[in-house]
Write a protein that holds these residues in place. Sequence first.
Motif, mmCIF file in Angstrom:
data_model
loop_
_atom_site.group_PDB
_atom_site.id
_atom_site.type_symbol
_atom_site.label_atom_id
_atom_site.label_comp_id
_atom_site.label_asym_id
_atom_site.label_seq_id
_atom_site.Cartn_x
_atom_site.Cartn_y
_atom_site.Cartn_z
ATOM 1 N N GLY A 152 0.812 -1.211 0.000
ATOM 2 C CA GLY A 152 0.000 0.000 0.000
ATOM 3 C C GLY A 152 0.840 1.254 0.000
ATOM 4 N N TRP A 153 0.138 2.367 -0.131
ATOM 5 C CA TRP A 153 0.766 3.690 -0.131
ATOM 6 C C TRP A 153 0.459 4.429 1.170
ATOM 7 C CZ3 TRP A 153 -1.374 1.484 -4.551
ATOM 8 C CH2 TRP A 153 -0.571 1.420 -5.691
ATOM 9 N N GLY A 154 0.128 3.703 2.213
ATOM 10 C CA GLY A 154 -0.244 4.324 3.478
ATOM 11 C C GLY A 154 0.938 4.754 4.309
ATOM 12 N N ALA A 155 0.643 5.136 5.547
ATOM 13 C CA ALA A 155 1.651 5.704 6.444
ATOM 14 C C ALA A 155 2.727 4.691 6.805
ATOM 15 C CB ALA A 155 0.975 6.216 7.710
ATOM 16 N N ALA A 156 3.956 5.191 7.000
ATOM 17 C CA ALA A 156 5.084 4.355 7.397
ATOM 18 C C ALA A 156 5.176 4.211 8.902
ATOM 19 C CB ALA A 156 6.385 4.949 6.865
ATOM 20 N N SER A 157 4.411 5.002 9.619
ATOM 21 C CA SER A 157 4.390 4.930 11.075
ATOM 22 C C SER A 157 3.021 5.408 11.540
ATOM 23 C CB SER A 157 5.488 5.803 11.690
ATOM 24 O OG SER A 157 5.326 7.158 11.311
#
Length: 260
Positions: A152-157
């Motif tokens: 996905g392209w979501g948050a890394a944290s």
Amino acid sequence: MKRQLVRWSSLAAGALLATGAMAFPAQAGEVTPGVVGGTRAAQGEFPFMVRLSMGCGGAMITRQVVLTAAHCVGATGNNTSITATVGQVDLQSASATKIKSTKVYRAPGYSSASSGKDWALIKLASAVPAAVTTLPIASTTAYDSGTFTVAGWGAASEGGAQQRYLLKANVPFVSDASCASAYPGLVQAASLCAGNLASGGVDTCQGDSGGPMFRRDSANNWIQVGITSWGEGCARPGKPGVYTQVSTYASAISAAAATL
């Protein structure tokens, strides 16, 4: 209290609707990974992946239909407000294909992600290019264990920004019993859980909602077993990711896709 129930960022979506484009963190050399604990996917590695303009993910299950999470969309009906980006791991690539939606189909009886039925379909205005493949869905529980892949392209944290590049990670299966201990009231028949239960560190996160969880089948082809749905925070020890169990809803998903 859960910090963030569904893996969708209302703040990111609000910014997107206001500007018409997803905002990304400033880059200096390598981009910060998305998907907690993930690494960047190679171009063409997961050609079925879709980025949706409200800030969710999805997967192509036919040449013109995207499977995503119900909590990412509104009610069933005509809808031309969603843009699907396909064909590129880099969302800012000039060669990415962007296609508008025409219809949305949300699972009948859906009320909340944690209550089950967290799946939806989006019909696109045209078929995707030939280079964009489809991802078959699991119709039995045969592949609902082992090691899964998420992307996905979501948050890394936890609480982080949406990402420009597609990230991937491997997550191990978590049993229904262990997941229910982490989340009392879990609807086990509707849920498939995954993550490093003891240590955390690898997980989907905000902005990954609706994206597929998948693994290899007996013929070594990718098959979708889950839809990124919800969890307490991101990559926390003792709090695995919860995914819609695709095999539970496979017949309903296939029937609905055939009517769009």
